[in-house]
Write an enzyme that holds these catalytic residues in place. Structure first.
Site, PDB file in Angstrom:
ATOM      1  CG  ASP A 384     -58.108 -65.851-108.154  1.00 54.37           C
ATOM      2  OD1 ASP A 384     -58.284 -67.089-108.112  1.00 54.37           O
ATOM      3  OD2 ASP A 384     -58.992 -65.049-107.791  1.00 54.37           O
TER       4      ASP A 384
HETATM    5  C1  BGC Z   1     -61.352 -67.445-107.063  1.00 52.72           C
HETATM    6  C2  BGC Z   1     -60.567 -67.577-105.789  1.00 52.72           C
HETATM    7  C3  BGC Z   1     -60.408 -69.020-105.426  1.00 52.72           C
HETATM    8  C4  BGC Z   1     -59.742 -69.749-106.576  1.00 52.72           C
HETATM    9  C5  BGC Z   1     -59.486 -71.216-106.302  1.00 52.72           C
HETATM   10  C6  BGC Z   1     -60.816 -68.319-108.158  1.00 52.72           C
HETATM   11  O1  BGC Z   1     -61.654 -68.350-109.248  1.00 52.72           O
HETATM   12  O2  BGC Z   1     -61.333 -66.099-107.476  1.00 52.72           O
HETATM   13  O3  BGC Z   1     -61.209 -66.872-104.766  1.00 52.72           O
HETATM   14  O4  BGC Z   1     -59.666 -69.138-104.260  1.00 52.72           O
HETATM   15  O5  BGC Z   1     -60.577 -69.640-107.710  1.00 52.72           O
HETATM   16  O6  BGC Z   1     -60.635 -71.946-106.295  1.00 52.72           O
END
Ligand code: BGC
Length: 858
Positions: A384
């Site tokens: 993530d």
């Molecule tokens: C979130 C994810 C997301 C990623 C990309 C993160 O902060 O937890 O769910 O896919 O950002 O935007």
């Protein structure tokens, strides 16, 4: 002196789960010891260790003196360093016998040959390029700024080095990009990668497209309320088709985290509190996105997130710790991820949270033992956003190098935004702290996905770019919005009628509330690609109705979503008094849920409840529409407002769908995917809880406790149960359940234990539409297992079916219960079935009362 305790310490991040450090306890009696931490490098091998001197030891061996003591210290250090560095890297523990490759396409030998041939030609820098992912924040805007004036997130959060993604693409030093959408943008980066890059390796564009690209359907929690996986599959297919025209071939979706606590804002991104429903939805998204063939230019690769158990964040606070037994992990939290992998999802996102003390992004138990070895997952794992860097904040990595090493060796292939893999891995490889083969394997996994998507053949956005909501898609998203609405209350009025549906004479309606005419709110938080003008608000739709039916609509905003100014109350009350019916559109802003949207309160924000109370005091009949990304506390409303409907954030066709259901063009059929509590203090509140040793059976929990009713599992100031429980939802007719039976009363354990058994018992019920209009019911089947070696929940959903019945019509509904439905996970992670007693309920919610039972016999 003797070594009295040689303990093996299994480092969690070791791919082979082999012991790699040793702790020696030197038995020196009461001898004081002096220890010194030292690090160094010998022949390119980095080592770390503790040098210790034993005072008494030195005294006893006066002849050899301190030199000997120091020498012994050094031997131990070498052993430690040697154990760490000489460990041969082996591929992940091989998939278990019964685990088939999760994606047949990725396992294709033709792809494998292409991967190997390409890998051989790649330099280290090009390999590392495939393992990093950045956004395009710097694209076309002044250095250090984004279009909205915020600091450039393209900068590495630690070093503040600005990432020039275009330059990286042209030199083969980036493999994928996040949230870059639009044919012009994606094609520009893609051209740099494909035309200028030495090996012409295409980029993969991933984006947070959770519930539609331009034509937006309800938020995932709302979609879960449809209990309609076929519909979800069609919607997912539709959104893949739209987004792929903009160059996006990878969705960071489905989000399949189970959430039993609505304080956690990300509840809105998933399917709610139940793992059976969650698994059904997870499968549907994956099948829809991928369409059975990843290489089709209108297919996108699903990214299942956030692995794992992120939704169990303590106290519902975002990014918080999760800690649980194996049994709970496997029984409650893992099933939706597993279902998505089995449906062929080729990518997974590791979560932010720590699980049982090990951050998911460095958790080899999750990423190797469970995901790759048990489930046969053969795709890639992306971290993530900056989750690798965050390993330092978790306190399990002292520096960027340690974080990188732990993440990579745990099984994270792609570094999203930490800017660590490209900067740290060269030195880690040189010093042999990360074997080159581990990097090669990660690159292989990235390339496999790109080949499977056909990106080498078709790197650019395909077809006519979809730039706004597609008219042809509107009927489908409207249907989804209609099915997602959950009618919570539709009480009989004094005259014996019910407010809904709004049939009969033309009405003068007062539409009041901050959510009545806000296009932007209707499409939810993850809507950055949709456009407000495409959205039909409730006001738009009710105005159109009024024209059609000869009624009239008065509109007053009343208040803002989260303010305490009562300036708008007067106009709202005036409108209410002039009308013969009030529709109130209240609730949360979509920004109050989603990522970083945890709330400690679950009430309607600002002064909306006060507005509701004042409008109610006019005595006008009220329909309350609740917009939210989570269950809210509606206790006052449930006592005073006759008609209440949970509408989530319904998407582009919000207003049309709500109007059609209010006017009875279609009867509501949604059921709650999460329990609505009476008070926030009940959270986490979920229907499938354990019974405890003091269940409050036969006690009226609405009454304060007496001595006799106190010492049970209860609150003294609130009942235990939900105000509106999981699976609950009304419609404009009534359904009766009868004749719940099971096909057998006893099943020998030997038969039940056959792992693949899909049909051990069949449960049946007769369902009848006892009202005067057609409607669809979600028939639900719940099971309880009594007498097992581990405490089991009071009931759990093990099947559901949507059933449409004409007035007076009756049908039999069947549920096959097999090993998956009747087994449970023990704390060794085994899926077991025991000779126990089962109760099966079939009904219209988790409160179903018609039941039958059977035994599994020894
Ligand atoms: C979130 C994810 C997301 C990623 C990309 C993160 O902060 O937890 O769910 O896919 O950002 O935007």
């Amino acid at each position: 002196m003797k070594f009295n305790d040689l303990t093996e310490s299994r480092e969690k991040h070791n791919p082979n789960a082999r012991p790699r450090t040793f702790q020696f306890q030197l038995d020196v009696g009461h001898d004081p010891r002096v220890t010194v931490d030292i690090t160094g490098e010998i022949g390119g091998i980095a080592w770390k260790g503790i040098m210790f001197y034993s005072v008494r030891f030195t005294t006893h061996f006066r002849a050899a003196g301190k030199c000997l003591a120091a020498g012994i210290g050094l031997i131990i250090l070498e052993l430690t360093a040697g154990a760490q560095n000489s460990l041969p890297y082996a591929k992940w523990a091989p998939a278990q016998k019964d685990a088939v490759p999760s994606s047949g396409q990725l396992a294709d030998p033709a792809i494998e040959r292409r991967v190997e041939s390409l890998l051989k030609q790649m330099t280290l820098q090009e390999k590392l390029g495939q393992l990093v992912q950045y956004g395009d924040a710097g694209y076309g805007v002044p250095e250090g700024k984004t279009p909205n004036g915020m600091p450039d997130p393209g900068k590495n959060p630690v070093s503040q080095v600005r990432i020039d993604a275009m330059q990286l693409a042209a030199t083969g030093r980036i493999g994928s990009m996040l949230n870059v959408v639009g044919a012009q943008r994606t094609n520009a980066f893609q051209r740099a990668a494909v035309e200028k890059g030495r090996l012409h390796i295409p980029l993969l564009f991933g984006a947070d497209i959770l519930h539609g690209y331009r034509t937006i359907f309800p938020i995932p929690l709302g979609l879960a309320a449809t209990f309609d996986p076929d519909l979800v599959k069609s919607l997912a297919r539709m959104s893949a088709g739209e987004a792929s025209t903009a160059g996006v071939r990878w969705f960071y979706s489905p989000m399949v985290d189970i959430s039993r606590d609505p304080r956690w804002g990300r509840s809105q991104e998933g399917a709610g509190e139940d793992s059976y429903l969650g698994a059904a939805m997870a499968r549907a998204y994956v099948r829809g996105y991928q369409g059975g063939d990843l290489s089709r230019s209108d297919s996108v690769a699903a990214c299942v997130k956030h692995f794992a158990a992120y939704g169990a964040a303590e106290a519902g606070r975002e990014y918080n710790t999760t800690d649980m037994s194996q049994s709970r992990l496997r029984q409650v939290y893992l099933p939706p991820y597993k279902a998505a992998i089995e449906a062929g999802a080729p990518t997974v996102m590791s979560a932010f949270n720590a699980l049982n003390g090990v951050p998911s992004t460095a958790n080899s138990f999750l990423l190797q033992d469970v995901l790759r070895s048990e489930w046969g997952f053969d795709g890639l794992v992306v971290s993530d956003y900056t989750a690798i860097k965050e390993l330092q904040n978790h306190g399990i990595a002292l520096d960027a190098a340690a974080a990188t090493r732990k993440a990579l060796l745990a099984g994270v292939d792609v570094d999203m935004m930490s800017h660590y893999y490209d900067t740290e891995l060269p030195q880690l490889i040189r010093s042999k702290q990360v074997p080159m083969e581990a990097v090669n394997d990660a690159v292989r996994r990235v390339l496999r996905v790109k080949f499977a998507l056909g990106l080498f053949e078709q790197p650019y956005a395909q077809g006519n770019e979809v730039t706004r909501a597609v008219p042809d898609h509107q009927p489908l998203v409207r249907k989804a919005a209609e099915e997602s609405l959950v009618l919570l209350q539709n009480k009989l009025l004094d005259d014996g009628s019910r407010i809904l549906p709004l049939t009969g004479k033309p009405r003068k309606i007062a539409l009041i509330g901050p959510l009545a005419d806000s296009a932007n709110e209707m499409i939810g938080l993850y809507d950055s690609n949709s456009r407000d003008p495409d959205v039909v608000t409730v006001k738009d739709a009710l105005e159109a109705r009024a024209k059609l039916t000869g009624g009239s609509l008065l509109y007053a905003k009343g208040t803002e979503i989260a303010t305490f100014s009562e300036d708008g109350f007067v106009a709202a009350l005036q409108a209410a008094k002039q009308a013969d019916l009030v529709v109130l559109a209240l609730g949360e802003s979509c920004e109050m849920s989603g990522e970083a949207g945890s709330r400690a309160n679950l009430d309607m924000p600002g002064n909306q409840e006060k507005l509701l109370e004042e409008v109610a005091s006019t005595g006008r009949p009220i329909v309350l529409l609740i917009f939210s990304g989570r269950p809210l506390v509606l206790t006052w409303a449930a006592q005073h407002i006759p008609a209440i409907m949970a509408v989530w954030f319904p998407g582009t066709e919000a207003g049309s769908a709500i109007a059609r259901v209010l006017y009875g063009d279609i009867a509501p059929s949604g059921k709650l995917p999460m329990s609505f509590p009476r008070a926030v203090g009940q959270e986490p509140l979920y229907y499938n809880q354990f019974p405890t040793g003091r269940p409050p059976a036969h006690v009226d929990l609405t009454q304060p406790p007496t001595f006799d009713s106190r010492f049970i599992s209860r609150y003294i100031d609130e009942p235990n149960d939900a105000l509106f429980p999981f699976g609950y939802g009304l419609t404009y007719t009534t359904f009766a359940y009868s004749n719940v039976t099971v096909s057998r009363s006893a099943v020998p354990i030997t038969e039940a234990r056959r792992g693949g058994a899909r049909k051990i018992v069949t449960a049946t019920a007769a369902v009848k539409n006892t009202g005067d209009r057609p409607a669809t019911e979600v028939v639900q089947c719940y099971v309880r297992n009594l007498g097992a070696s581990l405490e089991q929940s009071v009931r759990s959903l093990e099947g559901f079916k949507r059933l449409t019945l004409e007035p007076g019509e009756s049908k039999l509904v069947f549920f096959d219960l097999g090993f998956p439905e009747l087994s449970f996970y023990d704390n060794a992670g085994r899926q077991v079935i025991e000779p126990t007693n089962y109760t099966v309920w079939i009904g219209s919610s988790s409160l179903a009362s018609e039941h039958a039972s059977f035994d599994i016999t020894p």
